[in-house]
Design a protein around this motif. Structure first.
Motif, mmCIF file in Angstrom:
data_model
loop_
_atom_site.group_PDB
_atom_site.id
_atom_site.type_symbol
_atom_site.label_atom_id
_atom_site.label_comp_id
_atom_site.label_asym_id
_atom_site.label_seq_id
_atom_site.Cartn_x
_atom_site.Cartn_y
_atom_site.Cartn_z
ATOM 1 N N VAL B 189 30.502 28.810 52.255
ATOM 2 C CA VAL B 189 29.582 29.684 51.535
ATOM 3 C C VAL B 189 30.238 31.056 51.326
ATOM 4 O O VAL B 189 30.136 31.646 50.255
ATOM 5 N N GLU B 191 33.470 31.493 51.191
ATOM 6 C CA GLU B 191 34.546 31.273 50.229
ATOM 7 C C GLU B 191 34.006 31.182 48.806
ATOM 8 O O GLU B 191 34.627 31.671 47.865
ATOM 9 N N ALA B 192 32.827 30.562 48.674
ATOM 10 C CA ALA B 192 32.215 30.478 47.350
ATOM 11 C C ALA B 192 31.953 31.885 46.817
ATOM 12 O O ALA B 192 32.228 32.181 45.650
ATOM 13 N N ALA B 193 31.449 32.780 47.681
ATOM 14 C CA ALA B 193 31.181 34.157 47.248
ATOM 15 C C ALA B 193 32.486 34.833 46.815
ATOM 16 O O ALA B 193 32.535 35.494 45.777
ATOM 17 N N PHE B 194 33.537 34.645 47.590
ATOM 18 C CA PHE B 194 34.840 35.229 47.225
ATOM 19 C C PHE B 194 35.286 34.716 45.857
ATOM 20 O O PHE B 194 35.709 35.480 44.990
ATOM 21 N N SER B 195 35.185 33.401 45.663
ATOM 22 C CA SER B 195 35.682 32.820 44.410
ATOM 23 C C SER B 195 34.849 33.304 43.224
ATOM 24 O O SER B 195 35.321 33.300 42.100
ATOM 25 N N LEU B 196 33.616 33.718 43.484
ATOM 26 C CA LEU B 196 32.762 34.200 42.400
ATOM 27 C C LEU B 196 32.965 35.687 42.141
ATOM 28 O O LEU B 196 32.207 36.298 41.387
ATOM 29 N N GLY B 197 33.960 36.276 42.797
ATOM 30 C CA GLY B 197 34.300 37.659 42.480
ATOM 31 C C GLY B 197 33.795 38.678 43.483
ATOM 32 O O GLY B 197 33.945 39.880 43.256
ATOM 33 N N ALA B 198 33.184 38.226 44.582
ATOM 34 C CA ALA B 198 32.691 39.170 45.581
ATOM 35 C C ALA B 198 33.827 39.551 46.518
ATOM 36 O O ALA B 198 34.477 38.679 47.089
ATOM 37 N N GLY B 199 34.063 40.851 46.665
ATOM 38 C CA GLY B 199 35.022 41.315 47.662
ATOM 39 C C GLY B 199 34.401 41.196 49.038
ATOM 40 O O GLY B 199 33.230 40.834 49.159
ATOM 41 N N PRO B 200 35.161 41.496 50.101
ATOM 42 C CA PRO B 200 34.612 41.345 51.457
ATOM 43 C C PRO B 200 33.315 42.133 51.666
ATOM 44 O O PRO B 200 32.377 41.629 52.285
ATOM 45 N N ALA B 202 30.965 43.105 49.400
ATOM 46 C CA ALA B 202 29.857 42.482 48.669
ATOM 47 C C ALA B 202 29.490 41.151 49.316
ATOM 48 O O ALA B 202 28.312 40.813 49.434
ATOM 49 N N VAL B 207 25.741 37.909 51.239
ATOM 50 C CA VAL B 207 25.731 36.542 51.745
ATOM 51 C C VAL B 207 25.683 36.494 53.273
ATOM 52 O O VAL B 207 24.735 35.968 53.862
#
Lengths: 352, 295
Positions: B189, B191-200, B202, B207
């Motif tokens: 979950v 990693e999904a946020a990271f791949s969607l453009g969220a930096g650490p 955000a 999340v």
């Protein structure tokens, strides 16, 4: 969408090399599948493209951008996981909008783009639902919509169908493929399911023990497997160990002489035969390689029968006999004549 | 008869009631009974020399809320508890995250190391501090010996000492509460946020934090209650002039023999703890809801 190129990619953990000098070029809009047994390095390769694992060496380029050292949130890779990985505390619409929000898409634009993405995966009207209220297949489609909404440059699918039941898997397989073609998405999918790989891919990459064994279309991999591993991994093959005695001549370990056009340089080698290239009974008349064999085991599979025959004491071969009305049931112990043409077999030097 | 399985084994034979009996009895005898009596006492009158006189008055409560000294003690107790809880959360979250996510085979040892401070009792810790930080302790002796300071540094018997002491005791509870919840959040979950453009940052805000909220609530409630009711640490590290509610209650009972006032302070402490816990709960939940975009 963009081209993706992976060059000389390596990943080492101490002494262990899990991805070894991988070179892959994915064309714009191409659906490429990484296929291999577990532990072959396919998932590690995908995760290096996504940015979750730093490569030990090599380069990854998306379009004109060298992304090798970029963090995942700057790569614009849409990612779909085996376990869906939806945000459980957000509604479907919020899940799909997340990427848009992170990429600072104006609020007014988000609504229509979320709706469009959900329509693409046929989940229009599910906006307010929460992930726990959806079935596995619906969750995976939300995950796909979430990845697509931000218009990624590359779509990465990590065994996206493995958690779905068999019937659903066939449906979602087709859906993903149609969507990918329609939107012209440059896609890499990782799977260990051979049938899934063959039905979905434009081209396949067969990996084993960290190395790329062969890249090609389904036909290329099946008809011209680059090595023994690919011949055994893609489709089925009967393997006969022996040696090449002269150009065009192969002798099995049991001493049988076989005429084989593919036999080149002398030395220890393995002969690979696809089951459907082996003729049986009267169909084998006139073929250069004709042998009487004994049936060891026969299994009835509906459209076809799989029959194991013994060429010699140790050498077993697999035949596939298409089912047809009036076919006499092969029984263990029966003798059956088999034969194949000179150009039927492929020869691989024996691996040490 | 329904075909559904019984929710609790034995429910059909009314055995379920029997299963909750021991705990219910224990709580009734050990907690509710004494508390009821205590509450009744808190409405009695205290007449010096006569100990306790039966009455039904609220003068003990009035006394507390009209005396600046007692209000100060309450304010100090709340301040110490809030600071300790926040400190535990700020220090505990990163530690709990690493503990929850580590693949190390020494993970179990790390968890034991987190719990280790609890093996050191309050009295032992206070004794250790005396030898290290007391006015004639090792630190002051060396600093003064080197001529760096003339007067010993005041470390013992300050609010800071109490804060550090309570945090040391409470941190493991916070870390363990958070760790168990974070372990239940799939890494994918994030990693999904990271791949969607969220930096650490955000990713954490949108999340990890909302998903870890049950653990945050459990951990803060636990550490807040423990800090509000701290007894040994304020006495041993705060010294006689540093008053908090816990020692105050005990003092009224054991030293002043004023049971009615002691009872009133007990109920004020309990009510304050419950109210503040509920308030924090509401604030966190409200902010969490506000965090969700309303599209």
């Amino acid at each position: 969408m963009a081209r993706l190129s992976i060059s000389h990619l390596k990943k080492r953990y101490g002494e262990l090399t899990v991805v070894d000098n991988v070179d892959i070029a994915v064309a714009d809009g191409e659906f490429l599948v990484l296929l291999g047994p577990s532990g072959c390095g396919k998932t590690t390769t995908l995760r290096m493209v996504a940015g979750f694992i730093p490569p030990s060496a090599g380069q990854i380029t998306i379009g004109e951008r060298d992304v090798t050292n970029l963090p995942p949130w700057k790569r614009h890779c849409g990612l779909v996981f085996q376990s869906y990985a939806l945000f459980p505390h957000m509604s479907v619409a919020q899940n799909v909008a997340f990427g848009l929000e992170m990429h600072k898409v104006p609020t007014a634009e988000r609504g229509p783009r979320v709706a469009e993405a959900l329509r693409l995966v046929q989940l229009g009207g599910f906006d307010e639902r929460y992930p726990r209220q959806l079935s596995g297949g619906q969750q995976q489609r939300v995950a796909l919509a979430r990845a697509l909404a931000m218009e990624p440059q590359v779509l990465l699918l990590d065994e996206p169908l493995s958690n779905l039941d068999a019937k659903l898997r066939l449906e979602v397989r087709v859906e993903i493929r149609e969507l990918q073609r329609k939107l012209g998405l440059t896609t890499i999918m990782v799977t260990h399911d051979q049938e899934e790989a063959l039905t979905m891919a434009d081209r396949l990459v067969v990996m084993d023990r960290g190395k790329v064994r062969q890249i090609g279309t389904q036909r290329e991999l099946y008809e011209k497997p680059a090595d023994r591993f690919v011949a055994g991994f893609i489709g089925r093959s009967a393997f006969l160990d022996g040696e090449v005695t002269a150009p065009g001549r192969f002798r099995t370990a049991g001493g049988r002489e076989i005429a084989c056009a593919a036999a080149g340089a002398s030395g220890p080698a393995t002969l690979a035969l696809r089951p459907e290239r082996i003729a049986i009974g009267s169909e084998a008349d006139g073929l250069p390689n004709r042998f009487a064999t004994q049936i060891v085991h026969a299994s009835y599979l509906g459209a076809q029968l799989d029959v194991q025959v013994a060429l010699d004491e140790q050498e077993r071969m697999l035949l596939q006999i298409p089912n047809r009305p009036g076919l006499s049931e092969p029984r263990p112990g029966d003798t059956i004549t088999i034969g194949w043409a000179e150009d039927a077999g492929l020869v691989y030097p024996r691996e040490a | 008869m329904t075909s559904a399985p019984e929710a609790v084994a034995g429910a059909r034979k009314n055995l379920a009631g029997l299963l909750v009996l021991p705990a219910t009895l224990f709580v009734a005898v050990a907690l509710i009974g004494p508390l009821t009596i205590l509450f009744r006492y808190s409405l009695n009158k205290f007449v010096p020399g006569q100990f306790m006189v039966d009455a039904l008055v609220i003068e003990n409560y009035v006394k507390f809320f009209t005396d600046a000294y007692y209000l100060n003690v309450l304010a100090r107790t709340v301040r110490v508890a809030v600071i300790c809880t926040l400190a535990c959360l700020v220090m505990g979250f990163p530690l709990a995250y690493v503990l929850a996510r580590t693949q190390s085979r020494f993970k179990n040892l790390m968890v034991i190391a987190v719990v280790l401070p609890l093996f050191v009792g309050n009295a032992v810790r206070a004794a250790g501090w005396m030898t290290a930080f007391g006015s004639r302790g090792a630190l002051n002796a060396s600093l003064m010996g080197m001529g760096l300071i003339d007067q010993p540094l005041e470390i013992m018997f300050t609010e800071t000492a109490v804060l550090i002491g309570i945090v040391a005791v409470n941190l493991p509870f916070m870390v363990l509460s958070l760790q168990s919840v974070i372990e239940g959040i799939p890494r994918n979950v994030e990693e999904a946020a990271f791949s969607l453009g969220a930096g650490p940052g955000a990713m954490f805000r949108r999340v990890l934090w909302p998903l870890a909220l049950p653990g945050v609530l459990a951990g803060t409630i636990l550490t807040f209650i423990l800090a509000m009711n701290a007894y040994a640490t304020p006495v041993l590290l705060g010294g006689p002039k540093f008053q908090m509610m816990g020692p105050l209650v005990y003092g009224q009972f054991a030293q002043q023999n004023n049971w009615p006032f002691g009872g009133a302070i007990s109920f004020i402490l309990m009510t304050a703890t419950i109210l503040l816990t509920a308030l924090a709960h509401l604030i966190v939940q409200g902010r969490y809801r506000a965090n969700r975009p309303a599209e």
